[in-house]
Design an enzyme around this catalytic site. Structure first.
Site, PDB file in Angstrom:
ATOM      1  CB  THR A   1      -0.942  -0.017   1.227  1.00 30.63           C
ATOM      2  OG1 THR A   1      -1.786  -1.166   1.111  1.00 30.63           O
ATOM      3  CG2 THR A   1      -1.819   1.209   1.300  1.00 30.63           C
TER       4      THR A   1
ATOM      5  CE1 TYR B   1      -5.870  -0.508  -0.623  1.00 26.07           C
ATOM      6  CE2 TYR B   1      -3.666  -0.632  -1.566  1.00 26.07           C
ATOM      7  CZ  TYR B   1      -4.563  -0.965  -0.567  1.00 26.07           C
ATOM      8  OH  TYR B   1      -4.158  -1.747   0.474  1.00 26.07           O
TER       9      TYR B   1
ATOM     10  CB  SER C   1       3.023  -7.921   1.512  1.00 28.18           C
ATOM     11  OG  SER C   1       1.974  -7.776   2.427  1.00 28.18           O
TER      12      SER C   1
ATOM     13  CG  ASP D   1      -2.287  -7.666   3.723  1.00 30.07           C
ATOM     14  OD1 ASP D   1      -2.681  -6.754   4.467  1.00 30.07           O
ATOM     15  OD2 ASP D   1      -2.865  -8.004   2.677  1.00 30.07           O
TER      16      ASP D   1
ATOM     17  CE  LYS E   1      -2.971  -4.862   7.988  1.00 27.66           C
ATOM     18  NZ  LYS E   1      -3.005  -4.901   6.513  1.00 27.66           N
TER      19      LYS E   1
END
Ligand code: ASP
Length: 327
Positions: A14, A27, A60, A94, A166
């Site tokens: 991102t 996106y 990723s 990710d 995350k």
């Protein structure tokens, strides 16, 4: 004094994401080249010389062995090059924790290696990527960053690779650090370390392998049966990580199948719960069944460590448990 020289390895994500418009949710991760992304830094007046090297332009979720090999080789080269201060890897969020942990396990801790990502694409309103990048450059440029191993810089926090996780799908403050908290706070103007390095030793803990074995994560769910364990063995898994309930639990039939599997391949019990340590012999008789407890590592990082252990020929259950105890 000359500016620090930082090798910047681009992989996409991102932070290099390009949106349909500044306000749209959709996106494409990795849509921008590293060169275009670094062009957005113009005007920040970073006191560092950046040496860009594009490794990949992907989300990723698609990262794996070929990119990991390229990243490891480039980092090893930078560590051996006296002209390079450290490395920044731009990466999707990710799987940033997996890449960071894999590199931390297999590289010496001498120079800083920092992964950085973003939760908002580069051209979205309120994009966080360039701030995170400026923060990462500040961390790599600081002599006190040496010896801390691989780190992740997100949202003004510096997290050690083995602690970073995350924990939110889209919040700007998506990363948690467990069981230890952030090791530093950073802004483009300031960096405060919270103590000395807690990584033990400067040498790489494990050799870089020639390949990584197939290791699967089995997610536990109420009412499940043992067939998925058999299926994983049937496709040739060399190890299994249970993302168990609570303390790494699963229905009795699943634990029995895992114990049977453990006669042939290593089986690690981790937890699907966001935070917490999975200890040995709490509700499951690990000693009796030949299982390994993941301790502080969640399923994704437990899988990384298990792959590295198997690839390094470490198959003794006691030795494997010691590696998980060390995190
Ligand atoms: N799916 C993206 C990736 O990991 C998400 C991100 O970068 O935040 O590449």
């Amino acid at each position: 004094m000359t500016n620090p020289r930082i090798l910047v390895l681009g992989t996409g994500g991102t932070i290099a994401g390009s949106a349909v418009s500044a306000t749209s949710a959709a996106y494409q991760p990795g849509g921008l080249s590293l060169e275009a992304m670094l062009g957005n830094l113009a005007g920040l007046e970073l006191a560092a010389e950046l040496i860009p090297q594009e490794v990949a332009q992907i989300g990723s979720q698609d990262i794996g062995w070929p990119q990991w090999q390229a990243l490891h080789a480039a980092c090893a080269g930078a560590l051996a090059d006296p002209a390079i201060t450290g490395v920044i890897i731009t990466h999707g969020t990710d799987t940033a924790e997996e890449t960071a942990f894999l590199l931390d396990l297999t590289l010496p801790a001498g120079k800083p290696i920092v992964l950085v990502g973003a939760m908002r694409p580069a051209d979205a309103v309120g994009a966080d990527g360039m701030r995170n990048f400026a923060n990462a450059a500040r961390v790599v440029s600081d002599p006190a960053a040496a010896g801390r191993g691989v780190m992740l810089v997100m949202g003004d926090g510096v997290l050690a690779a083995r602690d970073a996780r995350k924990a939110a799908t889209s919040s700007i403050d998506a990363f948690k650090s467990f069981p230890r908290g952030a090791i530093a706070r950073v802004t483009p103007a300031r960096l405060d370390w919270f103590g000395p390095p807690h990584r033990v030793g400067e040498k790489a803990r494990f050799a870089w392998p020639e390949a990584l074995p197939r290791v699967a994560i089995l997610a536990a769910g109420a009412g499940m049966d043992e067939q998925p364990v058999k299926a994983l063995l049937g496709i040739g898994c060399k190890g299994i990580v249970l993302a168990g309930m609570g303390q790494g639990n699963a229905p009795a039939c699943v634990i029995a199948a895992l114990a049977e599997a453990a006669a042939g391949v290593p089986v690690v019990r981790s937890s699907r719960v966001d935070e917490g340590i999975v200890d040995r012999n709490v509700e499951v008789d690990d000693d009796g069944l030949g299982l390994i407890a993941a301790r502080a590592l969640g399923p994704a990082k437990a899988r990384v460590l298990l792959m590295v252990l198997i690839a390094n020929g470490i198959t003794d259950t006691g030795q494997m448990q010691a590696a998980f105890d060390a995190g």
